[in-house]
Design a protein around this motif. Structure first.
Motif, PDB file in Angstrom:
ATOM      1  N   VAL A   1       0.845  -1.191   0.000  1.00 19.38           N
ATOM      2  CA  VAL A   1       0.000   0.000   0.000  1.00 19.38           C
ATOM      3  C   VAL A   1       0.885   1.247   0.000  1.00 19.38           C
ATOM      4  N   SER A   2       0.244   2.392  -0.250  1.00 19.12           N
ATOM      5  CA  SER A   2       0.929   3.683  -0.094  1.00 19.12           C
ATOM      6  C   SER A   2      -0.105   4.803  -0.114  1.00 19.12           C
ATOM      7  N   CYS A   3       0.332   5.984   0.246  1.00 19.52           N
ATOM      8  CA  CYS A   3      -0.377   7.242   0.014  1.00 19.52           C
ATOM      9  C   CYS A   3      -1.766   7.294   0.655  1.00 19.52           C
ATOM     10  N   SER A   4      -1.783   7.578   1.942  1.00 17.95           N
ATOM     11  CA  SER A   4      -3.052   7.661   2.672  1.00 17.95           C
ATOM     12  C   SER A   4      -3.240   9.073   3.210  1.00 17.95           C
ATOM     13  N   GLN A   5      -3.777   9.949   2.366  1.00 14.64           N
ATOM     14  CA  GLN A   5      -4.040  11.335   2.769  1.00 14.64           C
ATOM     15  C   GLN A   5      -5.351  11.348   3.555  1.00 14.64           C
ATOM     16  N   TYR A   6      -5.257  11.576   4.851  1.00 12.66           N
ATOM     17  CA  TYR A   6      -6.405  11.504   5.762  1.00 12.66           C
ATOM     18  C   TYR A   6      -7.550  12.393   5.307  1.00 12.66           C
ATOM     19  N   GLU A   7      -7.242  13.578   4.825  1.00 12.39           N
ATOM     20  CA  GLU A   7      -8.283  14.545   4.451  1.00 12.39           C
ATOM     21  C   GLU A   7      -9.061  14.118   3.215  1.00 12.39           C
ATOM     22  N   HIS A   8      -8.453  13.286   2.362  1.00 15.22           N
ATOM     23  CA  HIS A   8      -9.060  12.984   1.070  1.00 15.22           C
ATOM     24  C   HIS A   8     -10.065  11.844   1.108  1.00 15.22           C
ATOM     25  N   GLY A   9     -10.202  11.198   2.257  1.00 17.19           N
ATOM     26  CA  GLY A   9     -11.192  10.143   2.309  1.00 17.19           C
ATOM     27  C   GLY A   9     -11.006   9.227   3.498  1.00 17.19           C
ATOM     28  N   TYR A  10     -11.834   8.198   3.523  1.00 13.53           N
ATOM     29  CA  TYR A  10     -11.831   7.236   4.617  1.00 13.53           C
ATOM     30  C   TYR A  10     -10.933   6.054   4.259  1.00 13.53           C
ATOM     31  N   PHE A  11     -10.333   5.484   5.283  1.00 15.63           N
ATOM     32  CA  PHE A  11      -9.331   4.443   5.089  1.00 15.63           C
ATOM     33  C   PHE A  11      -9.961   3.065   4.908  1.00 15.63           C
ATOM     34  N   THR A  12     -11.033   3.002   4.142  1.00 23.44           N
ATOM     35  CA  THR A  12     -11.741   1.734   3.926  1.00 23.44           C
ATOM     36  C   THR A  12     -10.830   0.672   3.325  1.00 23.44           C
ATOM     37  N   ALA A  13      -9.939   1.067   2.431  1.00 25.35           N
ATOM     38  CA  ALA A  13      -9.058   0.089   1.793  1.00 25.35           C
ATOM     39  C   ALA A  13      -8.160  -0.602   2.819  1.00 25.35           C
ATOM     40  N   TYR A  14      -7.750   0.114   3.866  1.00 26.11           N
ATOM     41  CA  TYR A  14      -7.001  -0.541   4.942  1.00 26.11           C
ATOM     42  C   TYR A  14      -7.852  -1.635   5.603  1.00 26.11           C
ATOM     43  N   ARG A  15      -9.123  -1.340   5.830  1.00 26.77           N
ATOM     44  CA  ARG A  15     -10.021  -2.315   6.444  1.00 26.77           C
ATOM     45  C   ARG A  15     -10.174  -3.541   5.554  1.00 26.77           C
ATOM     46  N   ARG A  16     -10.364  -3.323   4.260  1.00 24.09           N
ATOM     47  CA  ARG A  16     -10.527  -4.453   3.350  1.00 24.09           C
ATOM     48  C   ARG A  16      -9.242  -5.276   3.266  1.00 24.09           C
ATOM     49  N   LEU A  17      -8.113  -4.618   3.299  1.00 22.96           N
ATOM     50  CA  LEU A  17      -6.844  -5.329   3.328  1.00 22.96           C
ATOM     51  C   LEU A  17      -6.751  -6.208   4.573  1.00 22.96           C
ATOM     52  N   ALA A  18      -7.143  -5.660   5.717  1.00 24.80           N
ATOM     53  CA  ALA A  18      -7.102  -6.434   6.959  1.00 24.80           C
ATOM     54  C   ALA A  18      -8.002  -7.663   6.865  1.00 24.80           C
TER      55      ALA A  18
END
Length: 550
Positions: free
Chosen positions: A158-175
């Motif tokens: 993974v890379s590039c997780s700008q907090y302001e630009h959206g929700y970290f759903t992809a991290y959840r799906r990865l988990a």
């Protein structure tokens, strides 16, 4: 006395309930400490990292008020003993190690427990306790024994997780995929203050605090990111191997040179490095010394894979011709380097000594050539390996000369999925393929994005080695065996609101001893909007998003 525990950040609710009560023994070596903590200090979750065949690093940070402006998380100005346990089961019925670490004020009450002497290829569960509070449980594992050659590795990057630009759903799906290893290739957090780096329609959430410049700023920003439950889930599910890119300090920095003139840049760099180490599951070999930090290193997964984790920021020459996309003579200057001479020698020596089936470079910026000009002039990104073509050539020829069996480059940075084939001579489309590059999109950076039903970028017309492109957010999921490496490009349809489902956009296979890409699945998102409708505007949009400046 039974102690309540917070909800486990594991995918199984049954596992989460299993360890809900336990008695923690008080180690005799605990540092003296008086005065109770008044709130749960484990708001930032837990993490593990840098797995070896006999151990790994366990991490947590105490911060009952994580967004405190002073960056200290609301902790008292005293060192705090933190008990830790490592078990072979999620219920902690088979504890194999326990001890006490001290969360020190000077390190913002972070804890790094570096373990050795464990059996190889084993799964473990771990947790921490500070006074009456118990952390979430994390899962980790040791790598296979150095001589082990078989098996399967499930690795995501993974890379590039700008907090302001959206929700970290992809991290959840990865988990939820439950990988065995996660690589983060940079831009873990962003330095901007609120209302500075905006996406069309406005940012769905804001950074706390100003642009990060001081140690307190960087500590607060890391705490804000680690407060996100989706990111916590990804950290808790598997060990991570991390490298930084530019936004962990500031956009497009190069060695001791900031993007814009700044007499205080070196102090800013030192502060950013300290906060980065404090907040990542790194070994003590990466403890910063002023403005310097040892980040490039190798991780071995038996004889199946060697991960060469690179640092393409700290030792690079400044970007040529004022950065951006240019037809720039500096790009081919053989004296220029993106790795620095010492790291380059380390990498080339590693190629010659490697006995791995797969040699994988975990690094930050686009490796293969991307010429954005159909004419005779070569217009390329000065911030990527294109801006250091001789450096790229030395590395590529190095793995060819060393007879590396399966070289694969993993990349982040550009906020889109790409897959390309690597050449010794990009001017000759018929030249043989000598390696493969897989590029992950961003977790959130630049917002929702759009599907590209053709899977092709317009530049591929004159860059035929560019085999795949998609401009949605997500991550890359890989399965590595002796015979092949399979890469699933995972995407979510939106990030500007939470809860998106994940979708495998395309799947490619790299076969053993056959460099290059074989596509086995292409799944355009149902109802997706083609980014190609705007014609040449797609290329311009890509250039703007890579410049990273609003």
């Amino acid at each position: 006395m039974a102690l309540s525990r917070r909800t486990l950040l594991l995918s199984s609710a049954a596992v989460g309930a299993a360890g809900a009560a336990s008695v923690w023994p008080l180690a005799a070596s605990a540092a003296p400490y008086r005065g109770p903590l008044r709130a749960d200090p484990f708001t930032l979750g837990v993490a593990s990292g840098d797995p070896e065949h006999d151990g790994f690093v366990l991490w947590t940070r105490l911060a009952p008020t994580p967004l405190a402006d002073d960056g200290l998380g609301g902790m008292p100005s005293r060192d705090v003993p933190v008990h830790w346990e490592l078990a072979a089961d999620a219920r902690f019925r088979r504890v194999v190690r326990r001890g006490v670490a001290v969360a020190r004020v000077a390190a913002a009450h972070t804890v790094h427990v570096e373990l050795h002497g464990l059996p190889p290829a084993r799964e473990y569960f771990y947790r921490f306790k500070a006074e009456r509070y118990v952390s979430p449980t994390g899962r980790t594992r040791t790598a296979p024994a150095p001589w082990a050659s078989g098996g399967t590795l499930a690795m995501s990057f993974v890379s590039c997780s700008q907090y302001e630009h959206g929700y970290f759903t992809a991290y959840r799906r990865l988990a939820e995929d439950e990988p065995q290893l996660i690589l983060h290739l940079g831009d873990y957090q962003y330095e901007y203050g609120p209302d500075t780096y905006n996406i069309p329609g406005g940012n769905p959430r804001d950074h706390q605090g100003p642009e990060t410049v001081t140690l307190a700023n960087y500590r607060q920003r890391h705490a804000q990111y680690k407060s996100d439950p989706d990111l916590q889930a990804a950290h808790a599910v598997a060990p991570w191997a991390v490298v930084f890119d530019d936004h962990e300090i500031e956009n497009n920095w190069a060695d001791e040179i900031p993007e814009q003139p700044d007499p205080n840049f070196l102090a800013r760099r030192a502060a950013a490095f300290q906060a980065y180490y404090e907040n990542m599951p790194l070994r003590r070999t990466s403890i910063p010394r002023g403005i310097d930090m040892q980040l490039y290193r190798r991780l071995h997964w038996g004889r199946l894979a060697t991960f060469h984790m690179l640092d393409t920021r700290q030792f690079r020459d400044d970007q040529g011709c004022g950065d951006g996309y240019k037809d720039c003579p500096a790009a081919t200057d053989p004296a220029r380097s993106i790795t620095g001479a010492r790291q380059e020698k380390w990498l080339l020596d590693g190629f010659h000594r490697s006995t791995a089936r797969w040699d994988i470079l975990g690094q930050q910026v686009f490796f293969g050539q991307r010429d954005n000009n159909a004419g005779p002039a070569k217009v390329v990104s000065m911030d990527s390996w294109d801006g250091y073509a001789a450096s790229r050539d030395r590395i590529t020829r190095g793995w060819v000369d060393a007879g590396v069996r399966n070289p694969v480059v993993l990349t982040g940075d550009v906020h889109a999925h790409w897959a390309d084939e690597l050449k010794l001579d990009y001017t000759d489309p018929t030249s043989r393929t000598v390696g493969t590059e897989l590029v992950c999109s961003s977790i959130t950076s630049t917002g929702d994005g759009v599907d590209v039903p053709t899977g092709q970028h317009p530049w591929a017309a004159w860059n035929p080695h560019l085999r795949f492109y998609n401009n949605q957010r997500g991550y890359v999921r890989t399965t590595i065996t002796k015979d092949a490496m399979t890469a699933d490009f995972q995407v979510v349809p939106y990030v500007t609101r939470p809860g998106a489902a994940v979708h495998t956009r395309a799947t490619f296979v790299i076969e053993d001893r056959v460099p290059g890409l074989h596509q086995v699945a292409d799944n355009p998102t149902p109802g997706g909007t083609s980014a190609l409708r705007s014609g040449g505007d797609l290329g311009a949009a890509t250039v703007r998003q890579e410049s990273e400046r609003p």
